[in-house]
Design a protein around this motif. Structure first.
Motif, mmCIF file in Angstrom:
data_model
loop_
_atom_site.group_PDB
_atom_site.id
_atom_site.type_symbol
_atom_site.label_atom_id
_atom_site.label_comp_id
_atom_site.label_asym_id
_atom_site.label_seq_id
_atom_site.Cartn_x
_atom_site.Cartn_y
_atom_site.Cartn_z
ATOM 1 N N PRO A 19 0.922 -1.217 0.004
ATOM 2 C CA PRO A 19 0.099 -0.025 -0.068
ATOM 3 C C PRO A 19 0.769 1.371 -0.063
ATOM 4 N N GLU A 20 0.425 2.170 -0.883
ATOM 5 C CA GLU A 20 0.936 3.530 -0.959
ATOM 6 C C GLU A 20 0.372 4.179 0.528
ATOM 7 N N THR A 21 -0.847 4.255 0.492
ATOM 8 C CA THR A 21 -1.423 4.883 1.754
ATOM 9 C C THR A 21 -2.230 3.618 2.367
ATOM 10 N N ILE A 22 -2.519 3.721 3.862
ATOM 11 C CA ILE A 22 -3.410 2.993 4.462
ATOM 12 C C ILE A 22 -4.084 3.423 5.573
ATOM 13 N N SER A 23 -5.362 3.072 5.881
ATOM 14 C CA SER A 23 -5.977 3.605 7.333
ATOM 15 C C SER A 23 -6.803 2.398 7.708
ATOM 16 N N LEU A 24 -6.945 2.168 9.236
ATOM 17 C CA LEU A 24 -7.929 1.445 9.738
ATOM 18 C C LEU A 24 -8.473 2.141 10.611
ATOM 19 N N ASP A 25 -10.052 2.301 10.514
ATOM 20 C CA ASP A 25 -10.847 2.726 11.353
ATOM 21 C C ASP A 25 -11.665 1.998 12.454
ATOM 22 N N LEU A 26 -11.630 1.909 13.674
ATOM 23 C CA LEU A 26 -12.567 1.032 14.417
ATOM 24 C C LEU A 26 -13.530 2.133 15.302
ATOM 25 N N ASP A 27 -14.986 1.676 15.123
ATOM 26 C CA ASP A 27 -15.880 2.763 15.728
ATOM 27 C C ASP A 27 -16.758 1.689 16.423
ATOM 28 N N ILE A 35 -13.267 -0.445 9.293
ATOM 29 C CA ILE A 35 -13.366 -0.316 7.883
ATOM 30 C C ILE A 35 -11.913 0.084 7.717
ATOM 31 N N LEU A 36 -11.117 -0.643 6.666
ATOM 32 C CA LEU A 36 -10.048 -0.255 6.063
ATOM 33 C C LEU A 36 -9.922 0.268 4.660
ATOM 34 N N ARG A 37 -9.332 1.384 4.613
ATOM 35 C CA ARG A 37 -8.985 1.874 3.124
ATOM 36 C C ARG A 37 -7.618 1.991 2.825
ATOM 37 N N ALA A 38 -7.389 1.647 1.631
ATOM 38 C CA ALA A 38 -5.800 1.578 1.061
ATOM 39 C C ALA A 38 -5.783 1.842 -0.384
ATOM 40 N N THR A 39 -4.836 2.501 -0.557
ATOM 41 C CA THR A 39 -4.301 2.796 -1.880
ATOM 42 C C THR A 39 -3.187 1.827 -2.463
ATOM 43 N N VAL A 40 -3.288 1.063 -3.511
ATOM 44 C CA VAL A 40 -2.130 0.211 -3.868
ATOM 45 C C VAL A 40 -1.653 0.650 -5.453
ATOM 46 N N ILE A 47 -5.087 -7.645 -10.347
ATOM 47 C CA ILE A 47 -6.320 -6.844 -10.554
ATOM 48 C C ILE A 47 -7.595 -7.828 -10.123
ATOM 49 N N ASP A 48 -7.704 -8.789 -11.023
ATOM 50 C CA ASP A 48 -8.679 -9.726 -10.900
ATOM 51 C C ASP A 48 -8.869 -10.421 -9.553
ATOM 52 N N THR A 49 -8.122 -10.225 -8.767
ATOM 53 C CA THR A 49 -8.201 -10.786 -7.425
ATOM 54 C C THR A 49 -8.884 -9.901 -6.583
ATOM 55 N N LEU A 50 -8.994 -8.454 -6.888
ATOM 56 C CA LEU A 50 -9.711 -7.301 -6.224
ATOM 57 C C LEU A 50 -11.056 -7.423 -6.651
ATOM 58 N N GLN A 289 -11.775 0.627 -6.431
ATOM 59 C CA GLN A 289 -11.880 1.639 -7.410
ATOM 60 C C GLN A 289 -10.326 1.765 -8.292
ATOM 61 N N VAL A 290 -10.398 1.630 -9.638
ATOM 62 C CA VAL A 290 -9.183 1.759 -10.466
ATOM 63 C C VAL A 290 -9.130 3.309 -10.665
ATOM 64 N N ASP A 291 -7.845 3.927 -10.764
ATOM 65 C CA ASP A 291 -7.574 5.222 -11.131
ATOM 66 C C ASP A 291 -6.679 4.921 -11.941
ATOM 67 N N HIS A 292 -6.730 4.780 -13.582
ATOM 68 C CA HIS A 292 -5.944 4.568 -14.554
ATOM 69 C C HIS A 292 -5.013 5.803 -14.717
ATOM 70 N N ALA A 293 -5.391 6.895 -14.357
ATOM 71 C CA ALA A 293 -4.643 8.071 -14.524
ATOM 72 C C ALA A 293 -3.429 7.995 -13.774
ATOM 73 N N THR A 294 -3.710 7.771 -12.475
ATOM 74 C CA THR A 294 -2.363 7.752 -11.570
ATOM 75 C C THR A 294 -1.937 6.033 -11.313
ATOM 76 N N GLY A 295 -2.522 5.226 -11.875
ATOM 77 C CA GLY A 295 -2.057 3.990 -11.839
ATOM 78 C C GLY A 295 -2.194 3.358 -10.349
ATOM 79 N N THR A 296 -3.249 3.704 -9.792
ATOM 80 C CA THR A 296 -3.505 3.096 -8.514
ATOM 81 C C THR A 296 -4.734 2.531 -8.331
ATOM 82 N N VAL A 297 -5.043 1.648 -7.158
ATOM 83 C CA VAL A 297 -6.322 1.169 -7.013
ATOM 84 C C VAL A 297 -6.517 1.325 -5.539
#
Length: 565
Positions: A19-27, A35-40, A47-50, A289-297
């Protein structure tokens, strides 16, 4: 300032991602609880795994950790514990497996059940042999006979665990001619250089009796840090000494990674090592969500309770639990949706009204359970590790305490609001449904004060019983004052944990953690509190741990007692 390093690990469907960025939120107040949010980076090979549409959705395993120093590599540790020594010295090479396994005995032959391997007579005219004269266990001991005095027998050098020694001992049974029996321990450093000898003895032992000769393993300061190897010796003094020895034992606590780290790691901060903190999550993939402009997911993953907000009963007929309690209803839904059940427990024994037991076709799982759980004043959630809980939120106990003060915080907000944040001092829940006769019915549940700020909710399902309004009010009152605390990520903080915060004006407040979010690569966390209570100098919370309420004399403030005690 305390220095630490932060790392993470992320796997989706068994594929490791970076991951380039990652966050984990417990509430605690939300479904899903985690909830986990990450940019890879976008990778066409993975990609087919995701794909969150699979059933069940792909598993997401995440780990985040904080360390306060660097450990040595396995090779470094092996080299530290296992210098290649001259074989002529008789010292074996030690590796990490030998050390980590540990043993209670000198060697596998300390009881002489397989012969005399590893043992030798070191005085002239001394012989050793296997004997059936046994002390306690097994069938054999070692028999020593000599025509000289003293007669000595020594074992081969063996590695010794340094951090948890307890004792060394041997049992001696004199046959004849012995006026003194001595048991000695010899300590050596990693290069085979002698450091110290210690011994214990018995004078004029009675023939035919077993004597235990035991040494506690405390040694001279400084020697303990250097000692790597040990030899044990039996020494008999007298005329033609003849005796039996058995069960040479070097007993110590088994080492673990923590003890190795403390001894051989490199801490970042003065004062030695601090325990690492970590959080691990077992979630499911909910979105990508794939962002082809930045090459990230961008991926989002939730704890399993989030699936209760996704599934509605897919059937032509209603489903009814086998029993009529809250726990029965929960287990019916969890078994149907996730093929799991609550762990054994006593919570959830409240009886649900008959009309509310049926789970109707097309009804969301959480819509069905929400009012039933609320009636009992309970909360149902799946934590970040995949463990289910049905608990009274006021009785949940989580180990540890989060303590915050201005000198460790980067951000601090203090919100007190009547209009925002969900606070209220009254609650009304309206239940509306169509009964079995086709008639529309309405029932109300209320709790709290009249003339204040009222929280309202309308539920489209049968009335399950009284209690939903009381549970909703309890939650609303806890939100009257909320602290937002930001600082360096500490992955040991959890919702429901006790919290204590000192504000810049010096005032002290106690409450509980309601939510925590960790983020990397900036390595920060944000904590939100609830149930805040101001602590004055007359508060019992000022007393140190272990002080009972009645220990403080009447008329003495708890602050004064603290300074006196």
């Amino acid at each position: 300032m305390t220095a630490s390093t932060h790392t993470n690990r992320l796997q989706v469907g068994g594929v490791t991602l970076q991951p380039e960025t990652i966050s984990l939120d417990l509430d605690e107040e939300r479904i899903p609880y985690a909830i986990l949010r990450a940019t890879v980076p976008l990778d066409d090979a993975t990609i087919d795994t995701l794909d969150p549409r699979t059933s069940p959705p792909p598993r997401v395993n995440v780990g985040m950790s904080q360390a306060f120093g660097y450990g040595q590599t396995l090779a470094d540790l092996d080299a530290s514990f296992a210098p290649l020594l001259d074989p002529d010295i008789g010292f074996p090479r030690v590796n990490l497996r030998d050390l980590s396994m540990g043993t209670d005995d000198v060697n596998p032959n300390s009881g002489f059940e397989t012969g005399l391997q590893g043992w030798a007579a070191t005085s002239i005219d001394t012989t050793i042999a296997v004997s059936s004269t046994e002390f306690a266990s097994g069938l054999q001991s070692m028999e020593i006979t000599a025509t000289v005095s003293p007669a000595t027998v020594l074992c081969d050098a063996f590695p010794m665990e340094m951090l948890g020694r307890l004792f060394v001992q041997v049992f001696v049974n004199v046959a004849s001619g012995v006026t003194n029996a001595t048991f000695r321990q010899y300590l050596y450093d990693a290069n085979g250089v002698f450091l110290q000898q210690r011994g214990v003895q018995v004078n004029d032992p009675t023939p035919g009796l077993w004597y235990r000769l035991r040494l506690e393993t405390s040694v001279t300061p400084g020697v303990n840090d250097l000692a790597r190897f040990c030899r044990l010796e039996a020494r008999l003094t007298g005329t033609n000494p003849h005796a039996y020895v058995d069960d040479f034992t070097f007993r110590y606590g088994r080492p673990n990674l923590a003890s190795l780290t403390a001894q051989y790691g490199t801490p970042f901060n003065p004062g030695g090592w601090r325990p690492s903190t970590r959080v691990r999550g077992k979630l499911y993939l909910a979105d990508r969500q794939v962002d082809h402009a930045t090459g990230t997911v961008q991926i989002t993953a939730n704890s399993d309770d989030g699936r209760l907000n996704e599934y509605a009963l897919t059937s032509r007929t209603a489903m009814t639990p086998g029993g009529s309690t809250v726990r029965d209803c929960c287990n019916m839904v969890l078994g149907h949706v996730l093929n799991t059940a609550l762990p054994a427990g006593s919570t959830g024994s409240e009886i649900v009204e008959t009309d509310a037991l049926a789970w109707q076709p097309g009804e969301l799982a959480w819509s069905y359970l929400g009012s039933i759980i609320g009636m009992a004043g309970l909360r149902l959630w799946c934590d970040e590790r995949g463990l289910w809980h049905l608990e009274d939120p006021e009785l949940v106990e989580v180990r540890g305490q989060y303590v915050a003060s201005p000198d460790i915080l980067a951000d601090l907000t203090d919100a007190v609001s009547r209009e925002n944040g969900g606070w209220g001092d009254g609650a009304v829940v309206t239940f509306e449904w169509t009964d079995s006769n086709g008639d529309r019915r309405t029932r109300y549940d209320a709790a709290g004060l009249q003339g204040g700020r009222t929280i309202t909710r309308t539920v489209e399902r049968a009335y399950p019983g009284t209690g939903a309004a009381r549970g909703m009010l309890r939650k609303a009152q806890a939100l009257g004052r909320v602290l937002g605390l930001g600082g360096v990520a500490d992955y040991s903080v959890r919702p429901y944990q006790a919290a204590q915060a000192t504000l810049p004006d010096g005032s002290l407040h106690a409450g509980a953690v309601a939510a925590v979010t960790w983020s990397q690569p900036n390595d920060v966390m944000t904590v939100r509190t609830r149930d805040l209570l101001g602590i004055t100098e007359n508060s019992y919370l000022y007393t140190p741990s272990g002080v009972a309420y009645d220990d403080v004399p009447a008329g003495v403030s708890y602050a004064a007692y603290l300074w006196e005690g």
